[in-house]
Design a protein around this motif. Structure first.
Motif, mmCIF file in Angstrom:
data_model
loop_
_atom_site.group_PDB
_atom_site.id
_atom_site.type_symbol
_atom_site.label_atom_id
_atom_site.label_comp_id
_atom_site.label_asym_id
_atom_site.label_seq_id
_atom_site.Cartn_x
_atom_site.Cartn_y
_atom_site.Cartn_z
ATOM 1 N N VAL A 1 5.676 2.741 -4.075
ATOM 2 C CA VAL A 1 4.434 2.081 -4.504
ATOM 3 C C VAL A 1 4.056 3.141 -5.555
ATOM 4 C CG1 VAL A 1 2.120 1.348 -3.836
ATOM 5 C CG2 VAL A 1 4.011 0.896 -2.432
ATOM 6 N N VAL A 2 4.401 4.257 -5.562
ATOM 7 C CA VAL A 2 3.934 5.120 -6.440
ATOM 8 C C VAL A 2 5.154 5.534 -7.652
ATOM 9 C CG1 VAL A 2 3.197 7.873 -7.085
ATOM 10 C CG2 VAL A 2 2.318 6.431 -5.054
ATOM 11 N N ASN A 3 6.253 5.546 -6.946
ATOM 12 C CA ASN A 3 7.551 5.750 -7.742
ATOM 13 C C ASN A 3 8.531 4.851 -7.589
ATOM 14 O OD1 ASN A 3 9.581 6.991 -9.333
ATOM 15 N ND2 ASN A 3 9.963 8.735 -7.942
ATOM 16 N N PRO A 4 8.468 3.649 -8.363
ATOM 17 C CA PRO A 4 9.545 2.674 -8.216
ATOM 18 C C PRO A 4 11.121 3.179 -8.104
ATOM 19 C CG PRO A 4 7.885 1.958 -9.680
ATOM 20 C CD PRO A 4 7.768 3.310 -9.402
ATOM 21 N N GLU A 5 11.250 4.371 -8.865
ATOM 22 C CA GLU A 5 12.705 4.802 -8.940
ATOM 23 C C GLU A 5 12.795 5.845 -7.796
ATOM 24 O OE1 GLU A 5 12.751 6.661 -12.945
ATOM 25 O OE2 GLU A 5 12.332 4.805 -13.973
ATOM 26 N N ASP B 1 0.661 -1.257 0.090
ATOM 27 C CA ASP B 1 0.145 -0.003 -0.011
ATOM 28 C C ASP B 1 0.891 1.395 -0.132
ATOM 29 O OD1 ASP B 1 -2.638 -1.394 0.761
ATOM 30 O OD2 ASP B 1 -1.367 -2.079 2.127
ATOM 31 N N TYR B 2 0.504 2.260 -0.633
ATOM 32 C CA TYR B 2 1.225 3.582 -0.716
ATOM 33 C C TYR B 2 1.013 4.312 0.525
ATOM 34 C CZ TYR B 2 2.051 8.433 -1.413
ATOM 35 O OH TYR B 2 2.628 9.771 -1.000
ATOM 36 N N ASN B 3 -0.512 4.144 1.176
ATOM 37 C CA ASN B 3 -0.678 5.260 2.324
ATOM 38 C C ASN B 3 -1.853 4.265 3.194
ATOM 39 O OD1 ASN B 3 -0.804 7.283 4.130
ATOM 40 N ND2 ASN B 3 -2.467 8.259 3.035
ATOM 41 N N VAL B 4 -1.412 3.830 4.391
ATOM 42 C CA VAL B 4 -2.217 3.313 5.224
ATOM 43 C C VAL B 4 -2.370 4.206 6.677
ATOM 44 C CG1 VAL B 4 -2.500 1.142 6.786
ATOM 45 C CG2 VAL B 4 -1.050 1.150 4.519
ATOM 46 N N PHE B 5 -3.859 4.195 6.810
ATOM 47 C CA PHE B 5 -4.008 4.765 8.297
ATOM 48 C C PHE B 5 -4.160 3.712 9.294
ATOM 49 C CE2 PHE B 5 -5.836 8.101 5.365
ATOM 50 C CZ PHE B 5 -4.951 9.302 5.727
ATOM 51 N N ILE B 6 -3.401 3.804 10.476
ATOM 52 C CA ILE B 6 -3.794 2.649 11.398
ATOM 53 C C ILE B 6 -4.069 3.301 12.818
ATOM 54 C CG2 ILE B 6 -2.376 1.152 12.921
ATOM 55 C CD1 ILE B 6 -0.388 0.713 10.351
ATOM 56 N N ASN B 7 -5.516 2.922 13.110
ATOM 57 C CA ASN B 7 -6.022 3.763 14.347
ATOM 58 C C ASN B 7 -6.351 2.558 15.255
ATOM 59 O OD1 ASN B 7 -5.832 6.723 13.840
ATOM 60 N ND2 ASN B 7 -6.646 5.961 12.081
ATOM 61 N N SER B 8 -6.579 2.775 16.563
ATOM 62 C CA SER B 8 -7.182 1.718 17.628
ATOM 63 C C SER B 8 -8.570 1.998 17.827
ATOM 64 C CB SER B 8 -6.482 2.114 19.025
ATOM 65 O OG SER B 8 -6.672 3.291 19.294
ATOM 66 N N SER B 9 -9.324 2.843 17.095
ATOM 67 C CA SER B 9 -10.664 3.464 17.015
ATOM 68 C C SER B 9 -10.980 4.141 15.628
ATOM 69 C CB SER B 9 -10.912 3.834 18.316
ATOM 70 O OG SER B 9 -12.313 4.691 18.158
ATOM 71 N N ALA B 10 -12.187 4.025 15.377
ATOM 72 C CA ALA B 10 -12.853 4.738 14.349
ATOM 73 C C ALA B 10 -13.612 5.917 14.622
ATOM 74 C CB ALA B 10 -13.722 4.063 13.446
#
Length: 519
Positions: free
Chosen positions: A373-377, A334-343
């Motif tokens: 993930v967006v720019n392999p270079e 994943d390019y961007n992941v938000f991780i939280n303990s609650s919504a």
């Protein structure tokens, strides 16, 4: 004074640079004074070992083609600003992990059809509420266009007759509007994952700002400059120079000079003076009023009250990692992941606003990005660029840190964030760290010159959010000839708001200068 300009811009951040570009293109003799050795502010990168790290930008909307070309994309086209944009595959992945149990895990795609299908798979029957949600965004755009055309003096009758929904939405919080359109709670939780980008909970964030932001991301897509965010600053600078704009680097403005109650120039730390009738400050207003303005009796009483009532927005904390394996080899998809303990964004903001650091506990409110993930270079072959960011809504860092324990505390925070990502994602990154850089609020304060390391301007309170600031327009009195741009402006924080507000402010300055120094 030996130097004379129509406009002096103090600070070369996003807002200041766009103002410089527009002003110079309109023919104003413009000078940008920047205390760093390069422009960009938050739009910057830095090098550690063989890695070049992106300092701040996760994504920016508006740069699609054809009908997907948004306001900022069209503005760049108009001004001839050229940046090599790379499309980001998905809006985000949001994960809610309560302890070891994952209660929500959704990857949200770009594009209306794909987005609606994804939301329907999560909560069947939600499409009607989403159509109303995005119709609200379109009504906001129409209402804001009218406000712009009215030059801050809208006719109340026209607003009541032609823009009733606009007026209603402008008075609501994001959560209130979501409930008003009948949006299911699960969809609110998913869409609400973007809350850290605004630095407050959904019950507080203006519906106006959140709707416009999410419409741009979900329906039109998001982008990243191939050469990182400093490519944006350099491209704007190039066009400003083409318009005749001058730049002074490694130069600090220590005074904004006034005469007969209006701005008349600036003075730098090395003793140089510049004559001008207009100054745009890409600096916090309380810093300008409290430190730079030579005659503090000129600060209007209302501005003083506003400064006393406001609090600073999110203070940044980022961990930048250069990894010795590719993203694919490490299992990073994943390019961007938000991780939280609650919504529950109210609970998450309460945690972020705690007066103490969560040392020894669990890291939360994490935004985790992998540039490759967006720019392999983006990095040397066989490696990856990974960053984890969180934020504090209070000055907890000051209470927890001393010169003696600074290094230990920042490492503990970084360790907690890395451990949390590995726990939730099941990915080993710790054993593949080749380079690490940790940016604390102290780091941001030092490099950006922002109070307490605030990266989001002022906290977006209900009385002081985008709606309130926009409707006030420029009617609040300030020192004649003094203008502001940046994350503390009417459109709040973020690359798109600061860039567009810089353009609008330059147009206001043009009217002021052409009017002989009169509004």
């Amino acid at each position: 004074m030996g130097n004379k300009y129509d406009l002096v811009i103090v600070g070369g951040g996003n807002g200041g640079m766009m103002a410089a570009c527009r002003a110079s293109m309109m023919g104003l003799k413009t000078l940008v004074i920047e205390k760093h050795n390069m422009v960009g502010g938050a739009a910057a990168s830095f090098v550690r070992g063989r890695f070049e790290f992106e300092a701040s930008l996760h994504e920016i909307p508006d740069f699609g083609q054809g009908a997907q070309r948004g306001q900022l994309g069209r503005l760049f086209d108009e001004l001839g600003i050229q940046v090599d944009w790379l499309p980001i595959p998905d809006a985000f992945r949001t994960i809610v992990a309560e302890g070891d149990k994952i209660t929500l895990d959704v990857t949200v795609p770009h594009g209306k059809e794909a987005f609606m299908a994804c939301m329907e798979s999560q909560s069947p029957g939600c499409s009607k509420s989403l159509e109303l949600y995005f119709e609200g965004a379109r009504e906001l755009e129409r209402g804001l266009a009218y406000l712009g055309a009215s030059r801050g003096r809208p006719d109340p009758e026209v607003l009541r007759r032609d823009h009733p929904l606009f007026c209603k939405i402008m008075s609501m919080s994001t959560a209130e509007f979501m409930r008003a359109v009948g949006m299911p709670r699960k969809i609110q939780d998913i869409i609400g994952a973007y809350w850290p980008y605004q630095g407050s909970d959904l019950e507080t964030i203006d519906a106006s700002r959140y709707l416009l932001m999410t419409e741009g991301y979900f329906l039109a897509g998001a982008y990243m400059p191939k050469l990182r965010s400093h490519e944006i600053a350099n491209a704007i600078q190039k066009r400003a120079r083409a318009g005749g704009c001058d730049f002074w680097y490694e130069t600090e403005v220590t005074k904004i000079l006034t005469k007969k109650g209006a701005v008349c120039g600036v003075e730098t730390k090395d003793g140089r003076k510049v004559e001008t009738c207009a100054v745009i400050a890409n600096v916090f207003p309380d810093v300008v009023y409290g430190k730079l303005l030579d005659d503090k009796s000129l600060v209007p009483a209302f501005e003083r009250k506003k400064m006393q009532a406001r609090s600073y927005g999110f203070r940044g904390f980022s961990v930048y990692l250069g990894l010795d394996r590719t993203a694919e080899e490490l299992g990073i998809r994943d390019y961007n992941v938000f991780i939280n303990s609650s919504a529950d964004t109210r609970e998450l903001f309460r945690q972020a606003a705690a007066p103490e650091l969560p040392l020894g506990g669990r890291a939360d409110n994490l935004s985790c990005t992998c540039l490759n993930v967006v720019n392999p270079e983006a990095t040397p072959p066989g490696t990856a660029h990974f960053a984890i960011t969180t934020g504090f809504a209070a000055d907890a860092w000051d209470k927890a840190v001393t010169p003696e324990n600074y290094v230990r505390v920042k490492r503990e925070m970084a360790d907690m964030m890395i451990e949390r990502y590995e726990q939730v994602m099941g990915v080993d990154i710790r054993n593949h760290i080749e380079e690490i850089a940790i940016a604390t609020p102290v780091t941001f304060a030092r490099y950006m010159g922002t109070p307490q390391g605030a990266i989001y301007g002022y906290h977006s309170s209900r009385w002081d959010g985008m709606s309130a600031r926009t409707l006030v327009g420029g009617s609040e009195p300030t020192v004649p000839g003094l203008f502001f741009v940046g994350a503390h402006g009417a459109r709040l924080s973020g690359f798109l708001p600061t860039l567009t507000s810089g353009d609008l402010t330059a147009k206001q300055v043009m009217g002021y200068v052409m009017g002989g120094g009169k509004a």
